[in-house]
Motif scaffolding. Structure first.
Motif, PDB file in Angstrom:
ATOM      1  N   HIS A 106       2.636   1.397  -3.400  1.00 48.50           N
ATOM      2  CA  HIS A 106       1.536   1.968  -4.435  1.00 48.50           C
ATOM      3  C   HIS A 106       1.402   3.561  -4.156  1.00 48.50           C
ATOM      4  O   HIS A 106       1.316   3.923  -5.518  1.00 48.50           O
ATOM      5  CB  HIS A 106       0.401   1.094  -4.263  1.00 48.50           C
ATOM      6  CG  HIS A 106      -0.715   1.289  -5.273  1.00 48.50           C
ATOM      7  ND1 HIS A 106      -0.852   0.571  -6.612  1.00 48.50           N
ATOM      8  CD2 HIS A 106      -1.596   2.344  -5.397  1.00 48.50           C
ATOM      9  CE1 HIS A 106      -1.725   0.853  -7.336  1.00 48.50           C
ATOM     10  NE2 HIS A 106      -2.283   2.051  -6.506  1.00 48.50           N
ATOM     11  N   ALA A 107       1.253   3.769  -3.123  1.00 52.22           N
ATOM     12  CA  ALA A 107       1.020   5.242  -2.802  1.00 52.22           C
ATOM     13  C   ALA A 107       2.305   6.081  -3.559  1.00 52.22           C
ATOM     14  O   ALA A 107       2.189   7.218  -4.085  1.00 52.22           O
ATOM     15  CB  ALA A 107       0.703   5.718  -1.541  1.00 52.22           C
ATOM     16  N   ALA A 148      -7.917   9.495   1.742  1.00 49.94           N
ATOM     17  CA  ALA A 148      -7.106   8.359   2.160  1.00 49.94           C
ATOM     18  C   ALA A 148      -5.484   8.842   2.527  1.00 49.94           C
ATOM     19  O   ALA A 148      -4.917   8.399   3.358  1.00 49.94           O
ATOM     20  CB  ALA A 148      -6.589   7.818   0.744  1.00 49.94           C
ATOM     21  N   ARG A 206      -5.676  -0.652   1.143  1.00 55.62           N
ATOM     22  CA  ARG A 206      -6.051   0.225  -0.120  1.00 55.62           C
ATOM     23  C   ARG A 206      -7.534   0.020  -0.308  1.00 55.62           C
ATOM     24  O   ARG A 206      -8.118  -1.212   0.107  1.00 55.62           O
ATOM     25  CB  ARG A 206      -5.513  -0.365  -1.353  1.00 55.62           C
ATOM     26  CG  ARG A 206      -3.975  -0.267  -1.402  1.00 55.62           C
ATOM     27  CD  ARG A 206      -3.423  -0.868  -2.576  1.00 55.62           C
ATOM     28  NE  ARG A 206      -3.635  -2.088  -2.442  1.00 55.62           N
ATOM     29  CZ  ARG A 206      -3.315  -2.850  -3.621  1.00 55.62           C
ATOM     30  NH1 ARG A 206      -3.021  -2.510  -4.766  1.00 55.62           N
ATOM     31  NH2 ARG A 206      -3.371  -4.197  -3.501  1.00 55.62           N
ATOM     32  N   ALA A 224       0.863  -1.187   0.102  1.00 59.77           N
ATOM     33  CA  ALA A 224       0.025   0.056  -0.139  1.00 59.77           C
ATOM     34  C   ALA A 224       1.052   1.180   0.069  1.00 59.77           C
ATOM     35  O   ALA A 224       0.673   2.174  -0.548  1.00 59.77           O
ATOM     36  CB  ALA A 224      -0.804  -0.219   0.979  1.00 59.77           C
ATOM     37  N   HIS A 255       2.562   5.191  -7.747  1.00 59.77           N
ATOM     38  CA  HIS A 255       1.473   5.051  -8.754  1.00 59.77           C
ATOM     39  C   HIS A 255       1.761   6.382  -9.461  1.00 59.77           C
ATOM     40  O   HIS A 255       1.922   7.579  -9.138  1.00 59.77           O
ATOM     41  CB  HIS A 255       0.198   5.261  -7.922  1.00 59.77           C
ATOM     42  CG  HIS A 255      -1.182   4.943  -8.716  1.00 59.77           C
ATOM     43  ND1 HIS A 255      -1.327   3.609  -8.875  1.00 59.77           N
ATOM     44  CD2 HIS A 255      -1.821   5.692  -9.312  1.00 59.77           C
ATOM     45  CE1 HIS A 255      -2.414   3.850  -9.787  1.00 59.77           C
ATOM     46  NE2 HIS A 255      -2.978   5.086  -9.791  1.00 59.77           N
ATOM     47  N   THR A 257      -4.817   4.084   0.653  1.00 59.90           N
ATOM     48  CA  THR A 257      -4.572   4.257  -0.809  1.00 59.90           C
ATOM     49  C   THR A 257      -5.676   3.912  -1.528  1.00 59.90           C
ATOM     50  O   THR A 257      -6.435   2.760  -1.522  1.00 59.90           O
ATOM     51  CB  THR A 257      -3.496   3.414  -1.351  1.00 59.90           C
ATOM     52  OG1 THR A 257      -2.041   3.674  -0.577  1.00 59.90           O
ATOM     53  CG2 THR A 257      -3.201   3.737  -3.035  1.00 59.90           C
ATOM     54  N   GLN A 258      -6.248   4.776  -2.452  1.00 61.11           N
ATOM     55  CA  GLN A 258      -7.332   4.471  -3.275  1.00 61.11           C
ATOM     56  C   GLN A 258      -6.766   3.929  -4.593  1.00 61.11           C
ATOM     57  O   GLN A 258      -5.932   4.590  -5.209  1.00 61.11           O
ATOM     58  CB  GLN A 258      -8.221   5.837  -3.284  1.00 61.11           C
ATOM     59  CG  GLN A 258      -7.784   6.897  -4.210  1.00 61.11           C
ATOM     60  CD  GLN A 258      -8.553   8.085  -4.547  1.00 61.11           C
ATOM     61  OE1 GLN A 258      -9.852   8.099  -4.317  1.00 61.11           O
ATOM     62  NE2 GLN A 258      -8.147   8.892  -5.165  1.00 61.11           N
ATOM     63  N   VAL A 259      -7.677   3.013  -5.118  1.00 58.58           N
ATOM     64  CA  VAL A 259      -7.148   2.501  -6.525  1.00 58.58           C
ATOM     65  C   VAL A 259      -8.135   2.768  -7.485  1.00 58.58           C
ATOM     66  O   VAL A 259      -9.298   2.036  -7.310  1.00 58.58           O
ATOM     67  CB  VAL A 259      -6.974   0.926  -6.252  1.00 58.58           C
ATOM     68  CG1 VAL A 259      -6.947   0.399  -7.615  1.00 58.58           C
ATOM     69  CG2 VAL A 259      -6.078   0.540  -5.350  1.00 58.58           C
TER      70      VAL A 259
END
Length: 325
Positions: free
Chosen positions: A157-158, A240, A228, A154, A161, A246-248
């Motif tokens: 990814h943040a 978030a 997420r 997570a 991304h 974390t938003q996906v």
């Protein structure tokens, strides 16, 4: 004992003055009879609650983006332009369409003061489509290095991304930013209506306590959680950020993902064992329905434009917590 008439007269005069003083005090504390409420324009429905909490019956609030309307490419109606012409204040919040329309609104309504609530706030960039497998941060590499998917991934990814360069306008999904915006709104209201400045300040203090209590509650709710949640539209980035999530997103910039992007999203959702996909009623749910069908997940509403902001934030937070993996 006989009471002299003069004593009675004096007592009556004292009582008369006391009653008169009390009446004057009551009348001063009330709005002037027949005084019209100050008209205030806002961009999105959650702002209605903010202004009403600060001003109550002293204002009449008109949101431009009404329920069910998509807020990113909105165009005010002629009736709304007339309402703005009759307004004293307009609280802009930084939606993309405001860049096109605010100069027109200002030119057509020179007496209207436009207050930019997003000025001075720390914004984040909207993410782009593009997931870990494409950029050297895939699940396989992560597992080979022994990373915990629910925690370390997570964070990575943040950090990795891709960002679109366009700034996220959904500032009101952060209670911490709402508190800053509330101070700006209260100051503007007091500037335009100094006779009620004390009322605006008292209401601001009360509202800040409410929002701080909400922030404390959510901080505790997500403490140590990480993780997420998958959303159709990336409206929850500030939420978030505030609470370590974390938003996906599925959709970005009003565009549904390509077939390749959709496949990547489905693969990532399967790997993360996503069970809930959050959608909002202003957007098509076609891509979300494809994803939920392929991964066996459920579509859950999470509307960032709900007017009862305080209740909505708590409800959405509870739903997000249930979705974290």
């Amino acid at each position: 004992m006989v009471v002299q008439p003069s004593c009675i007269l004096i007592k009556e005069q004292i009582m008369h003055r006391i009653v008169l003083g009390l009446l004057i005090g009551i009348l001063v504390s009330l709005p002037v009879a027949g005084q019209a409420a100050m008209r205030v324009g806002v961009t999105v429905a959650p702002q209605v609650q903010f202004v009403e909490r600060l001003a109550g019956p002293l204002v009449e609030v008109d949101p431009l983006v009404t329920p069910g309307k998509e807020p990113h490419n909105y165009e005010p109606t002629p009736r709304q332009m007339q309402q703005l012409a009759e307004s004293t204040l307009y609280f802009a919040i930084g939606m993309p369409w405001e860049e096109r329309w605010l100069p027109k609104i200002a030119g057509a309504t020179p007496t209207l003061e436009i207050v930019h609530l997003d000025e001075g706030l720390e914004k984040i960039a909207l993410p782009e489509h593009g997931h870990d497998a494409e950029h050297g941060h895939g699940h396989e590499a992560e597992e080979a290095h022994g990373h915990d998917h629910a925690g370390d991934h997570a964070k990575e990814h943040a950090e990795h991304h891709h960002e679109s360069g366009e700034l996220d306008p959904h500032l009101w999904t952060s209670p911490r930013l709402v508190m800053q915006m509330a101070r700006t709104m209260a100051a503007a209201l007091a500037r335009k209506d100094p006779a009620n400045a004390a009322t605006y300040q008292a209401n601001l203090d009360a509202f800040l306590k409410e929002v701080q209590a909400l922030d404390d509650e959510l901080t505790q709710l997500f403490a140590g959680k990480g993780g997420r949640f998958m959303v159709y539209h990336p409206a929850w980035g500030y939420f978030a950020r505030d609470y370590g999530l974390t938003q996906v997103p599925i959709e970005l910039d009003g565009k549904e993902p390509s077939a390749k992007e959709l496949k990547n999203i489905i693969d990532e959702a399967k790997h993360a064992k996503v069970q809930l996909v959050f959608v909002q009623p202003q957007f098509s749910m076609k891509a979300a329905q494809i994803i939920t069908r392929d991964i066996g997940a459920e579509v859950v509403p999470a509307d960032p434009l709900a007017q009862d902001w305080l209740a909505n934030m708590r409800a959405v937070a509870a739903a997000f917590k249930s979705a974290l993996r």
